[in-house]
Write an enzyme that holds these catalytic residues in place. Structure first.
Site, PDB file in Angstrom:
ATOM      1  N   HIS A  49     -15.909  96.796 -28.711  1.00 10.86           N
ATOM      2  CA  HIS A  49     -15.022  96.552 -27.572  1.00 10.86           C
ATOM      3  C   HIS A  49     -15.597  97.211 -26.326  1.00 10.86           C
ATOM      4  O   HIS A  49     -15.282  98.357 -26.011  1.00 10.86           O
ATOM      5  CB  HIS A  49     -13.602  97.060 -27.856  1.00 10.86           C
ATOM      6  CG  HIS A  49     -12.659  96.804 -26.717  1.00 10.86           C
ATOM      7  ND1 HIS A  49     -12.029  95.594 -26.523  1.00 10.86           N
ATOM      8  CD2 HIS A  49     -12.265  97.591 -25.692  1.00 10.86           C
ATOM      9  CE1 HIS A  49     -11.285  95.663 -25.438  1.00 10.86           C
ATOM     10  NE2 HIS A  49     -11.408  96.861 -24.911  1.00 10.86           N
ATOM     11  N   HIS A  77     -17.586  89.329 -22.074  1.00 15.36           N
ATOM     12  CA  HIS A  77     -17.974  88.058 -22.691  1.00 15.36           C
ATOM     13  C   HIS A  77     -18.905  87.295 -21.767  1.00 15.36           C
ATOM     14  O   HIS A  77     -18.802  87.396 -20.545  1.00 15.36           O
ATOM     15  CB  HIS A  77     -16.740  87.210 -23.021  1.00 15.36           C
ATOM     16  CG  HIS A  77     -15.754  87.094 -21.902  1.00 15.36           C
ATOM     17  ND1 HIS A  77     -14.872  88.107 -21.607  1.00 15.36           N
ATOM     18  CD2 HIS A  77     -15.532  86.120 -20.998  1.00 15.36           C
ATOM     19  CE1 HIS A  77     -14.123  87.744 -20.568  1.00 15.36           C
ATOM     20  NE2 HIS A  77     -14.517  86.552 -20.167  1.00 15.36           N
TER      21      HIS A  77
HETATM   22  P1  AMP Z   1     -12.744  85.168 -18.109  1.00 16.45           P
HETATM   23  O1  AMP Z   1     -11.803  84.463 -17.162  1.00 16.45           O
HETATM   24  O2  AMP Z   1     -14.159  85.207 -17.659  1.00 16.45           O
HETATM   25  O3  AMP Z   1     -12.197  86.520 -18.519  1.00 16.45           O
HETATM   26  O4  AMP Z   1     -12.782  84.255 -19.402  1.00 16.45           O
HETATM   27  C1  AMP Z   1     -11.870  84.332 -20.448  1.00 16.45           C
HETATM   28  C2  AMP Z   1     -12.023  83.051 -21.210  1.00 16.45           C
HETATM   29  O5  AMP Z   1     -11.441  83.229 -22.479  1.00 16.45           O
HETATM   30  C3  AMP Z   1     -11.339  81.843 -20.552  1.00 16.45           C
HETATM   31  O6  AMP Z   1     -12.299  80.823 -20.301  1.00 16.45           O
HETATM   32  C4  AMP Z   1     -10.303  81.432 -21.591  1.00 16.45           C
HETATM   33  O7  AMP Z   1     -10.139  80.034 -21.671  1.00 16.45           O
HETATM   34  C5  AMP Z   1     -10.883  82.014 -22.864  1.00 16.45           C
HETATM   35  N1  AMP Z   1      -9.910  82.300 -23.910  1.00 16.45           N
HETATM   36  C6  AMP Z   1      -8.770  82.998 -23.795  1.00 16.45           C
HETATM   37  N2  AMP Z   1      -8.123  83.077 -24.982  1.00 16.45           N
HETATM   38  C7  AMP Z   1      -8.917  82.417 -25.868  1.00 16.45           C
HETATM   39  C8  AMP Z   1      -8.805  82.140 -27.255  1.00 16.45           C
HETATM   40  N3  AMP Z   1      -7.767  82.551 -27.996  1.00 16.45           N
HETATM   41  N4  AMP Z   1      -9.792  81.414 -27.848  1.00 16.45           N
HETATM   42  C9  AMP Z   1     -10.841  80.985 -27.119  1.00 16.45           C
HETATM   43  N5  AMP Z   1     -11.005  81.227 -25.818  1.00 16.45           N
HETATM   44  C10 AMP Z   1     -10.047  81.921 -25.189  1.00 16.45           C
HETATM   45 ZN    ZN Z   2     -11.735  93.866 -27.562  1.00 13.04          ZN
END
Ligand code: AMP
Ligand code: ZN
Length: 113
Positions: free
Chosen positions: A45, A99
């Protein structure tokens, strides 16, 4: 820990997994912004790119090696794609577990909004 990406890694929340090893997990974004849109996350994390240091920075090269392998497997390596890391509030980060987005399968505009 109340982190959705940690829950995805440990299986508490389902995901469409593409790849996993001892250090990283890759899965399709739930809200795809392109025909190919997946995320690669460290199992550790790490909140954001701000938390990268000499001690944990080897995870970044590993993530890029995994992306290199996955884009070849998904067949988007030659046509091109984009790797994105959103950091912090103004960077548009909504999940506080670092990410890398990989987007491909269509032409992508620059600069982003
Ligand atoms: P960010 O806005 O860069 O923090 O990206 C977060 C990303 O996580 C977004 O594109 C969301 O669509 C994606 N996301 C959030 N929850 C999930 C989930 N449970 N499974 C897959 N993607 C997710
Ligand atoms: Zn985490």
């Amino acid at each position: 820990m109340n982190c959705i990406f940690c829950k995805i890694i440990n299986g508490e929340i389902q995901s469409k997994k593409i790849y996993e090893d001892e250090k990283v997990y890759a899965f399709y974004d739930i809200n795809p912004e392109a025909p190919v849109h997946f995320l690669v996350i460290p199992k550790e994390h790490i909140i954001s790119a701000n938390e990268i240091s000499e001690i944990n920075s080897n995870i970044i090269s590993h993530i890029f090696l995994v992306i290199n392998k996955l884009v070849r497997e998904l067949g988007i390596n030659k046509e091109g794609y984009r790797i994105v890391n959103n950091c912090g509030e103004l960077g548009g980060q909504t999940v506080d577990h670092m990410h890398f987005h990989v987007l491909g399968g269509r032409g992508l505009k620059w600069p982003p909004g």
